[in-house]
Design an enzyme around this catalytic site. Structure first.
Site, PDB file in Angstrom:
ATOM      1  N   ASP A 275      96.605  83.058  -7.547  1.00  0.00           N
ATOM      2  CA  ASP A 275      95.215  82.839  -7.938  1.00  0.00           C
ATOM      3  C   ASP A 275      95.062  81.690  -8.923  1.00  0.00           C
ATOM      4  OD1 ASP A 275      94.736  85.079  -6.432  1.00  0.00           O
ATOM      5  OD2 ASP A 275      93.751  86.221  -8.023  1.00  0.00           O
ATOM      6  N   HIS A 417      99.876  84.117 -10.315  1.00  0.00           N
ATOM      7  CA  HIS A 417      98.985  83.007 -10.651  1.00  0.00           C
ATOM      8  C   HIS A 417      99.796  81.717 -10.705  1.00  0.00           C
ATOM      9  CE1 HIS A 417      97.001  86.644 -12.063  1.00  0.00           C
ATOM     10  NE2 HIS A 417      95.845  86.002 -11.942  1.00  0.00           N
TER      11      HIS A 417
END
Length: 474
Positions: A275, A417
């Site tokens: 992400d 992430h």
């Protein structure tokens, strides 16, 4: 290779097929159809010479479009190959493997990774490529139970020109399958009542029809019936395949890499997702790690970051990864109006399409924030996760890597992430540990292949785990 051998009368063919092996040896030249000049006496030799050593089945690395698969679970193991872009062939392989696995386990088979202690009897599956020529590829699936039961073999013929896959018996015209079966019985020395399923037929490069000499004893070798002798019994498909038997293989057009076929109902899969990127400082390094490891991944990109670094988003897409929508500037969508949610989605969709050439098909809500209003306004399937690494919180691989390995299970979606150096620096270890445990690392579209994903619906994982989505019919 182009053979055009005129057919003999039905009565002569029938007489040849039903003769005893010795009689066939003496009469084949007389009873066979008239032959072209290329047909030699050697091709019509006595049937005793038709039993040849077992032919080596193809190394998939030498077949364009084929890629190997390996299963190593507590209940089953083995190898086979899929064909890139061959939808019907891959589906037929899956159907046979799942049927065998379901039967062996006595229930719907569920993928699993192998543990140190194995108490269950295993089933062995083996898929091989027997022959390629022109538009035709012939593959074989062999299922061997360890315990009661016998080995079962099935051979399929794939036509890359039409995209169809059929059982190998279709190589022979229905009216002549009984005659071929009778000939095989005589050559095997079997009695007239012995069953001869024509499920294991193939061609070699010379167009000879081949089959295992005896399913009960594969060491006996291969039975090879000369091309000219079998020609009158072939179907239209069989003749086309025989005509192209010595031509170079013409594989189908490959599927996009992010959609390449892997059946996550058979092998244990996990989807790595990242992400908040793309990040110029970290994402390019991550792309290299993923490509070197042969791992799939899905990037849920922030629209503003895509507009700032479009070349990185393009690199993600071009490397065969999936790029999804993660809003424009990462707000909690639940706190916005419906119109603002739609705007966040539209702006990000446009940025991703401008950068990659493809509009995103999936989205992930920032913070996992989803309610009924969000579901009604995002316009795409919502992909959340079943494994939260908390890499952003700890920034410590000694914490987030064990978390991943403790929580992962077949069908998992893993959240990380790609904007944090502490995450990207250690993705090599994450990937290798997952692969060494037996996981295929796939894109989200690969993980959920076969499950129709609906806009506004939430998906966390595949399978029968808590909050997971099972495959239709399984």
């Amino acid at each position: 290779m182009r053979r055009r051998t005129p057919s003999a009368s039905g009565s002569l063919r029938r007489a040849c097929a039903l003769a005893a092996a010795a009689a066939v040896a003496l009469s084949m030249a007389a009873c066979s159809p008239s032959t072209t000049p290329e047909t030699t006496k050697a091709q019509l030799a006595a049937p005793g010479s038709w039993l040849v050593p077992m032919q080596g089945e193809r190394d998939v690395s030498a077949v364009a479009g084929a890629y190997p698969m390996k299963l190593q679970s507590p209940t089953a193991g083995g190898t086979w190959a899929y064909l890139d872009g061959a939808t019907s062939f891959n589906a037929d392989v899956d159907r046979q493997l799942l049927a065998a696995l379901d039967k062996h386990t006595g229930a719907r088979y569920q993928p699993a990774v192998e543990t140190a202690r194995q108490d269950k009897v295993k089933l062995t599956v083996q898929g091989t490529i027997v022959h390629t020529g022109g538009h035709y590829l012939i593959g074989r699936i062999r299922i061997t139970p360890h315990g009661p039961g016998t080995t079962a073999e099935t051979t399929m013929v794939y036509d890359s020109g039409t995209g169809t896959t059929v059982p190998s018996e279709v190589l022979v015209a229905p009216a002549h399958r009984g005659e071929l079966a009778a000939l095989i019985r005589s050559l095997r020395g079997a009695d007239a009542t012995a069953p001869v399923p024509l499920t294991d037929l193939a061609f070699d490069a010379a167009g000879n029809l081949t089959m295992p000499a005896g399913s009960a004893n594969r060491a006996m070798g291969t039975l090879r019936i000369p091309a000219a002798a079998v020609r009158p019994w072939l179907s239209t498909l069989g003749r086309h395949a025989q005509d192209e038997a010595d031509e170079p293989w013409k594989p189908p057009a490959p599927a996009p890499k992010q959609l390449r076929h892997i059946n996550c109902d058979i092998v244990p899969c996990a989807a790595l997702t990242y992400d908040d990127g793309p990040s110029q400082a970290t994402t390019p390094r991550l792309l290299k790690m993923l490509e070197q490891a042969g791992a799939g991944a899905t990037f849920f990109a922030v629209g503003g970051a895509v507009s700032y670094s479009p070349l990185i988003a393009r690199a993600e897409h071009d490397a065969g990864f999936t790029v999804g929508n993660h809003s424009w500037n990462h707000p909690d969508l639940r706190r916005l109006s419906p119109a603002a949610v739609a705007t966040q989605m539209q702006w990000t969709n446009s940025a991703i399409k401008a950068a990659t050439g493809a509009a995103p098909m999936l989205m992930r809500a920032p913070y996992g924030g989803v309610d009924a209003m969000v579901q009604q306004n995002v316009g795409l399937p919502i992909i959340l996760w079943s494994v939260d690494s908390l890499d952003w919180l700890s920034r410590d691989p000694a914490k987030y890597i064990p978390t991943i390995m403790r929580l992962v299970s077949p069908g998992a979606v893993i959240l990380e992430h790609d904007i944090h150096a502490t995450t990207v620096d250690h993705q090599g270890e994450v990937i290798s540990r997952l692969q060494n445990a037996g996981y295929y690392l796939v894109t989200v579209p690969q993980l959920f292949a076969g499950i129709p994903l609906q806009a506004g619906q939430v998906y966390r994982c595949r399978g029968h785990g808590r909050q997971c989505t099972p495959s239709p019919g399984r």
